[in-house]
Design an enzyme around this catalytic site. Structure first.
Site, PDB file in Angstrom:
ATOM      1  N   TYR A   1     -95.604 -22.672  43.246  1.00  0.00           N
ATOM      2  CA  TYR A   1     -95.455 -22.486  41.795  1.00  0.00           C
ATOM      3  C   TYR A   1     -94.141 -21.745  41.542  1.00  0.00           C
ATOM      4  CZ  TYR A   1     -97.254 -21.653  36.989  1.00  0.00           C
ATOM      5  OH  TYR A   1     -97.447 -21.638  35.627  1.00  0.00           O
ATOM      6  N   CYS A   2     -93.278 -22.337  40.697  1.00  0.00           N
ATOM      7  CA  CYS A   2     -92.027 -21.705  40.272  1.00  0.00           C
ATOM      8  C   CYS A   2     -91.180 -21.340  41.493  1.00  0.00           C
ATOM      9  CB  CYS A   2     -92.324 -20.502  39.387  1.00  0.00           C
ATOM     10  SG  CYS A   2     -90.883 -19.799  38.555  1.00  0.00           S
ATOM     11  N   ILE A   3     -90.789 -20.074  41.631  1.00  0.00           N
ATOM     12  CA  ILE A   3     -89.940 -19.675  42.743  1.00  0.00           C
ATOM     13  C   ILE A   3     -90.667 -19.819  44.082  1.00  0.00           C
ATOM     14  CG2 ILE A   3     -90.561 -17.229  42.633  1.00  0.00           C
ATOM     15  CD1 ILE A   3     -87.660 -16.567  43.215  1.00  0.00           C
TER      16      ILE A   3
ATOM     17  N   GLY B   1     -92.322 -22.394  44.731  1.00  0.00           N
ATOM     18  CA  GLY B   1     -92.014 -23.782  45.064  1.00  0.00           C
ATOM     19  C   GLY B   1     -90.619 -23.938  45.642  1.00  0.00           C
TER      20      GLY B   1
END
Length: 657
Positions: free
Chosen positions: A392-394, A396
C-alpha cells in the site's frame, strides 16, 4: 338699589392635598397654580353647558427610545462583552505561552524553504514579457467585476435576481447567497481567486516544475484569504456568536489554546475527537496474534473467519508513514476482516515507529530485515513455498523494488503482488514533487537532525494536509475556532493524525532517489550495490489506482504498472487515496473501472474501460483467488510453528510519535 355683582363669587378654598405616601416617587411635572385650580372648579355658564365640548385629541403612543435597553438586552450585551473579553484573553495567553515555548528553538534554515519567491519571479517575468496577455487578463477581471456590480445594484434596487450558485463547500450556509452583503463578499472572492489562479496557470514558457510550484502556492494563498476563514466575514460564525452570546468564540479560543499546547507551541489543529478512540479497543480490533517481533516489525496473523482457507497465504506491507489499521478501522469497513471472510489467510507487517536508533536505516535494511524476513516467517508459519503480497502506497514502492531484487536473484517465493495506490514511476507524482526541492530537503534534514535523526510524524502530516488545505486545514480552523465546535468522532481522521516517525536515511533516499531522480523507473536505483530493473519482474500484478488520488495520481500509478514485465491488471476506483481503497462492498459507494488491456496511455485505457457500480474488492478477490491455491482446513495462529507473542494489534502500532 344695590348693584348686582358682575363677578363670580370666589371659589371655596380647595381641600388640602393628601399627604404623599412614603417611598412613592414624585412627579417631575410642575404643580398647577392655585388660581388656575380655582378657575377650573367654577361651573360654566348655561350657554357653554349647552355647547358640546370639543373632542379630546387621541393620545399619541409613546415611541420607544432606540437607545434604551431592557433588562434582557442589557444582560445579553453584558454576557457578549464578557465572553468576547474572555475569548481575547484566552487567545492572548495561548499565543504568549506558544511564543515562550518556541523562543529557544532554532530558526528555520531558510525564510523561504519551498523556494516560492524564485518561482513567482519567473512567472511574473513571463507575464511582463507578454503585456497583451496581461492586458487581456486585466480586462477579463474588470468584465467579471462589472457583471457582479451590475447584478448587485439590481438586487439592491429590489429586483428579483437569483444569486449565483456555488458548489464550494466553504459557502454552503444559505446566508452566503441570501444576504446581499455576504453574497458580494463570496462572489468577489471567487472571481478574484479564480482569476489569480488562472493567470498563473496560463503561463507557458516556464519550467513545468517551477510553474507547478507557483500554482500550488498561489492556490494556498487564495484559499487562506477566503472570507469564510474570518469571523467578521463568515455569516455562520457570526450567527453562532450572536445566538450563544459569545460562548461559541470562547469555546473556539479554548480549542485554539488546547491545540497550541498539544503542538508544544505550534498550532496542531485537531481533526477528530482523539479521546473517543483507542487502538485495540474500538479501532484495530480484528482478532489475531503477533507471531513474530524484531527490531523493525511485528508480524500479525489474523484469525480465520471461515472453516477452510486458501493454501497460499496473503502478506500485506502497509506504508511505514502510517499505521496498518487503516485496513482495520471498524468491523464494517475492515479490509482485513473482509479478506478473512473470503477464506484468505491474512498476515500484516506492522512496522515499528522508529526512534533515533533507526536513523541509519535505509532501503537496504527495510528490504532485508523487513520484506525478506516477513516473507520468510509467513512461509515458516504456514508451511508453504509461496505467498501472495500486497503493498500500500510507499509500502508498494518498497515491494516493487523487492520483486525486482528477487528477480535478479531468482527468488520465486512471491506468487503474485497487488499494489494499492503505489508509485514506481514518479515523473507525474503530483504536488508532492514540490516537496523535493533541495531548499526544502535542507529544511527537512535540519528538522531530522534536531529530532535525533528521525522525521517527526507531524511533519509528514502537515505536508499531506497542505495538499488539501480547504478540507484538512481551513474547514477545521473554521469549525473548531470560529464556530467553537468540538472535533468530530471520526475514526479515519483519528488514524490520519496517528502518524509515525521516519528514519533520516530512508526518508531522504526516498525523496531524492524516487521523487527527485525517478531512479527506480529509469533502472538507476540500487539496493546493496545491486541495480533494480522492474522490467525483469514476471510475477502477476494487480494495480489499484483512485481517480481523485492527490498523493498517488492515477496516471502516475498507470505509468508504474507499465514498467513491469509480467501480466498486469489495472483497476481504477472512484474517490481518493483512502476512500478509493477502503470501500467495502456493503457500503455500496462509488464505482470502479476495469479493462484487461494495458495500452500506451491512461486515456486509451479509460476509453476502453467498463464502469461498475460499487466496490472493486470483489473484482480483486476473484483475481486473487485464482492465484491462492486449493482450500485447506482453516489455520489457527496459535497452532503454527511460531510462538504467539500477544494478541493483535500488537505493541508497535500503539507507540505514539
Amino acid at each position: 338699589m344695590a348693584k348686582r355683582p358682575t363677578k363670580a363669587p370666589p371659589a371655596p378654598p380647595s381641600a388640602a392635598a393628601a399627604p404623599r405616601k412614603s417611598g412613592r416617587p414624585t412627579s417631575a411635572r410642575p404643580r398647577p397654580k392655585k388660581a388656575a385650580a380655582a378657575k377650573a372648579q367654577v361651573e360654566p355658564p348655561a350657554e357653554a353647558a349647552a355647547t358640546p365640548p370639543p373632542p379630546r385629541p387621541e393620545p399619541r403612543p409613546e415611541t420607544a427610545d432606540p437607545f434604551a435597553f431592557g433588562a434582557d438586552q442589557r444582560h445579553l450585551l453584558e454576557t457578549l462583552s464578557l465572553n468576547l473579553a474572555k475569548a481575547a484573553m484566552t487567545a492572548q495567553s495561548a499565543i504568549a505561552e506558544a511564543a515562550l515555548s518556541q523562543a529557544d528553538r532554532p530558526a528555520a534554515l531558510s525564510p523561504d524553504p519551498f523556494n516560492v519567491a524564485p518561482a513567482m519571479t519567473s512567472v511574473m517575468t513571463s507575464l511582463a514579457a507578454r503585456p497583451e496577455k496581461l492586458f487581456q487578463a486585466q480586462a477579463d477581471l474588470f468584465g467579471r467585476y462589472m457583471d457582479l456590480w451590475s447584478t448587485t445594484a439590481r438586487r439592491a434596487m429590489g429586483e428579483e435576481v437569483a444569486p449565483a450558485p456555488s458548489t464550494d463547500k466553504r459557502f454552503r450556509d444559505p446566508a452566503w447567497s441570501e444576504n446581499p452583503v455576504f453574497d458580494v463578499m463570496r462572489q468577489s472572492y471567487l472571481v478574484t481567486s479564480d482569476w489569480m489562479n488562472g493567470l498563473v496557470a496560463s503561463v507557458e514558457d516556464v519550467d513545468p516544475r517551477v510553474k507547478r510550484r507557483a500554482e500550488f502556492f498561489t492556490r494556498l494563498l487564495t484559499d487562506a484569504f477566503s472570507p469564510s476563514n474570518f469571523l467578521a466575514s463568515n455569516p455562520a460564525a457570526l450567527k453562532s456568536l450572536a445566538e450563544t452570546g459569545g460562548e461559541s468564540l470562547v469555546k473556539g479560543m479554548q480549542n485554539f489554546a488546547a491545540d497550541l499546547e498539544r503542538g508544544n507551541g505550534k498550532l496542531k489543529i485537531s481533526q477528530a475527537d482523539y479521546g473517543q478512540f483507542k487502538v485495540g479497543e474500538n479501532v484495530a480490533t480484528a482478532p489475531g496474534q503477533v507471531v513474530w517481533r524484531d527490531e523493525l516489525f511485528e508480524l500479525i496473523q489474523f484469525d480465520a473467519a471461515t472453516d477452510t482457507q486458501n493454501t497460499i497465504p496473503l502478506l500485506i506491507f502497509p506504508p511505514w508513514i502510517n499505521k496498518f489499521y487503516i485496513m482495520d478501522l471498524q468491523p464494517a469497513n475492515s479490509l482485513i476482516r473482509w479478506l478473512s471472510a473470503q477464506g484468505f489467510t491474512v498476515f500484516v507487517c506492522s512496522w515499528v515507529n522508529p526512534d533515533q536508533d533507526k536513523a541509519g536505516f535505509g532501503f537496504e535494511e527495510y528490504l532485508h530485515k523487513g520484506v525478506y524476513r516477513a516473507v520468510e516467517k509467513v512461509l515458516e508459519q504456514t508451511g508453504q513455498k509461496q505467498l501472495n503480497t500486497v503493498g500500500y502506497c510507499i509500502g508498494g514502492t518498497l515491494l516493487g523494488s523487492a520483486l525486482a531484487h528477487m528477480a535478479a536473484n531468482r527468488d520465486k517465493r512471491v506468487a503474485s503482488a497487488t499494489f494499492f495506490a503505489a508509485q514506481h514511476d514518479f515523473a507525474e507524482a503530483g504536488d508532492l514533487l514540490l516537496f523535493t526541492d533541495e531548499h526544502w530537503l535542507a529544511e527537512i534534514e535540519q528538522q531530522m537532525d534536531a529530532a535525533g535523526g528521525v522525521l517527526p510524524g507531524a511533519a509528514m502530516a502537515d505536508t499531506f494536509n497542505a495538499l488539501r488545505a480547504n478540507d484538512l486545514i481551513w474547514s477545521f480552523f473554521v469549525s473548531n475556532y470560529l464556530m467553537g465546535k468540538a472535533p468530530p468522532a471520526f475514526d479515519l481522521l483519528f488514524w490520519n493524525a496517528d502518524q509515525t516517525r521516519m528514519p533520516k536515511r530512508l526518508h531522504l533516499d526516498y525523496l531524492r532517489q524516487m521523487y527527485g531522480r525517478n531512479a527506480l523507473a529509469k533502472g538507476e536505483f540500487e539496493i546493496g550495490g545491486q541495480s533494480i530493473d522492474l522490467s525483469t519482474v514476471k510475477t502477476p500484478l494487480y494495480f489499484l489506482a483512485s481517480r481523485e488520488d492527490h498523493i498517488a495520481p492515477m496516471n502516475s500509478v498507470y505509468r508504474s504498472a507499465r514498467l513491469f514485465g509480467g501480466p498486469v491488471t489495472y483497476t481504477l476506483a472512484g474517490s481518493g487515496h483512502i476512500a478509493g481503497v477502503i470501500n467495502p462492498p456493503a457500503a455500496n459507494k462509488y464505482q470502479h473501472w476495469t479493462n484487461p488491456a494495458l495500452p500506451g496511455t491512461l486515456e486509451e485505457w479509460q476509453a476502453g474501460a467498463e464502469q461498475h457500480l460499487g466496490s472493486w474488492w470483489p473484482h480483486w478477490a476473484a483475481w486473487l483467488r485464482e492465484r491462492s491455491g486449493e482450500q485447506i482446513p482453516a489455520r489457527d495462529p496459535k497452532a503454527g510453528p511460531l510462538t504467539p507473542i500477544e494478541p493483535a494489534p500488537g505493541a508497535y502500532v500503539k507507540v505514539k510519535s
